[in-house]
Write an enzyme that holds these catalytic residues in place. Structure first.
Site, PDB file in Angstrom:
ATOM      1  N   LYS A 129      25.726  48.275  41.267  1.00 49.12           N
ATOM      2  CA  LYS A 129      25.036  49.132  40.569  1.00 49.12           C
ATOM      3  C   LYS A 129      23.499  48.808  40.441  1.00 49.12           C
ATOM      4  CE  LYS A 129      25.022  53.361  38.394  1.00 49.12           C
ATOM      5  NZ  LYS A 129      25.402  54.580  39.186  1.00 49.12           N
ATOM      6  N   ASP A 156      29.832  54.015  42.145  1.00 48.81           N
ATOM      7  CA  ASP A 156      30.181  55.284  41.771  1.00 48.81           C
ATOM      8  C   ASP A 156      30.283  56.082  43.132  1.00 48.81           C
ATOM      9  OD1 ASP A 156      27.300  55.223  42.275  1.00 48.81           O
ATOM     10  OD2 ASP A 156      26.797  56.667  40.968  1.00 48.81           O
ATOM     11  N   TYR A 189      34.031  40.342  31.828  1.00 51.89           N
ATOM     12  CA  TYR A 189      35.346  39.802  31.402  1.00 51.89           C
ATOM     13  C   TYR A 189      35.257  38.296  30.423  1.00 51.89           C
ATOM     14  CZ  TYR A 189      38.608  42.643  33.768  1.00 51.89           C
ATOM     15  OH  TYR A 189      39.369  43.726  34.435  1.00 51.89           O
ATOM     16  N   ASP A 222      38.037  45.381  39.442  1.00 48.80           N
ATOM     17  CA  ASP A 222      39.322  45.817  38.808  1.00 48.80           C
ATOM     18  C   ASP A 222      39.580  47.260  38.821  1.00 48.80           C
ATOM     19  OD1 ASP A 222      41.368  45.723  36.942  1.00 48.80           O
ATOM     20  OD2 ASP A 222      40.277  46.551  35.599  1.00 48.80           O
ATOM     21  N   ASP A 281      42.263  49.117  41.905  1.00 52.16           N
ATOM     22  CA  ASP A 281      43.366  50.202  41.528  1.00 52.16           C
ATOM     23  C   ASP A 281      43.331  51.580  42.369  1.00 52.16           C
ATOM     24  OD1 ASP A 281      44.529  48.501  39.616  1.00 52.16           O
ATOM     25  OD2 ASP A 281      44.701  50.085  38.355  1.00 52.16           O
TER      26      ASP A 281
END
Ligand code: IPM
Ligand code: MG
Length: 363
Positions: free
Chosen positions: A190, A222, A140, A246, A250
């Site tokens: 990751k 994942d 970001y 982020d 959601d």
């Protein structure tokens, strides 16, 4: 106790839900002996319209002086092609206030379990997840970023970067939060691919030494996306970087069912460390229903509860607001977004009033 709160109503349904949040805040103050002075400031599309800047300097200055900030929502199709988008205001205020820790609880209210995107068996065991998302680093904000043309081919790049101090401070917030809950922390990265994640993982492990009573596990992002669907009940607190957080927050919201129910807090330290906290519903500005008194104010009202608890240490008041929301649901009152679970449909204003009345009645 008197606290000063800056309100950033923002765009779309933002002003409507914030008005109900304030009503509940004032009622909580009346019942628990605190007074709140408020001041409204511009951010997002509303600020672009008024002065061409999604985050005017006056807004930043007001927020820095406040005891807490309550935000509605920003954005909308109207500004899709604006040179500076409303979202830049949100990213800017996070950075300006140093709000590196984003707390997003996702819980399934028993009354609304049928709204979860998952099968009943998956949510039956209870879903009560806190996503702790790092909010001021990662792709970001990483530099360098940009666009250029190399050998006649257009390129664009962002930069995933964390330093150990950034990882350590968010890890500490997450461990401290886990300590007050189920004492389980899952760090998501990751590390099988990204060198950033390998630093992330080793710093989280170092921080773990300060919190030996919390059980730490690691999960690749994942796999975490999959586990949230298969077995969300396994999670207590999840800590992760800005971009993974982020996305996963959601997903956790969809697991919980209605975006209209989910609050959030963005902090510059562990609860009670000082600094200005910013509180906002997880949902967006919902331009399609703006101005029609249809929005669900509960996410904002629950964000007010987080403000009472985390910025003002008013634990009883926070619990009282949360029970007022729960009782109102239990009585069968619903806004349109959660009407699928049965009950009596009311608008945003009425819902805010019902919760306020509940809060004042249950003395
Ligand atoms: C969020 C939103 C923001 C983000 C956008 C609106 C900039 O998706 O708060 O999750 O990406 O952080
Ligand atoms: Mg998001």
């Amino acid at each position: 106790m008197n606290k000063h709160i800056v309100i950033l109503p923002g765009d779309g349904i933002g002003p409507e839900v914030v008005a109900q949040g304030l009503k509940v805040l004032e009622a909580a103050g009346r019942r628990f002996g605190a007074s709140f002075s408020t001041e409204s400031a511009l951010m997002g599309g509303a600020a672009i319209d008024a002065c061409g800047d999604p985050l005017p300097e006056a807004t930043v200055a007001a927020c820095k002086k406040a005891d807490a900030v309550l935000l509605g929502a920003v954005g909308g199709p109207k500004w899709d092609n604006a040179p500076r988008r409303p979202e830049a205001g949100l990213l800017g205020i996070r950075k300006e206030l140093g709000l590196f820790a984003n707390l997003r609880p996702a819980t399934v209210h028993p009354e609304l379990a049928s709204l979860s995107a998952l099968r009943p068996e998956a949510v039956e065991r209870g879903v009560d997840i806190l996503v702790v998302r790092e909010l001021t680093g990662d792709v970001y904000f990483g530099e360098p970023f940009g666009e250029d043309v190399r050998g006649g081919v257009r390129h664009a790049y962002n930069n995933m970067i964390y330093n150990e101090n950034e990882v350590r401070r968010i890890a500490r917030v997450a461990f401290a939060a886990a300590r007050t809950r189920g004492k389980k922390l899952c760090s998501v990265d990751k590390a099988n691919v990204l060198v950033v994640s390998r630093l992330w993982r080793s710093v989280v492990e170092e921080a773990h030494k300060e919190f030996p009573d919390v059980a730490l596990s690691h999960m690749y992002v994942d796999n975490c996306a999959m586990q949230l669907i298969i077995n969300p009940a396994q999670f207590d607190v999840i800590v992760t970087g800005n971009i993974f957080g982020d996305i996963l927050s959601d997903e956790a919201a969809a697991v919980a069912g209605s975006l209209g129910m989910l609050p959030s807090a963005s902090l510059s330290g562990t609860a009670g460390d000082g600094g200005v906290g910013l509180y906002e519903p997880v949902h967006g500005s919902a331009p399609d229903i703006a101005g029609q008194d249809k929005a669900n104010p509960m996410a904002t009202i629950l964000s007010v509860a987080m403000m009472l608890r985390l910025s003002f240490g008013m634990h009883d008041a926070a619990l009282a607001v949360e029970s007022a929301v729960r009782d109102t649901l239990r009585d069968g009152w619903r806004t349109g977004d959660i009407a699928g679970a049965g009950g009596r449909a009311v608008g945003c204003e009425r819902m805010g009033q019902l919760i306020t009345d509940r809060l004042l009645q249950s003395r």
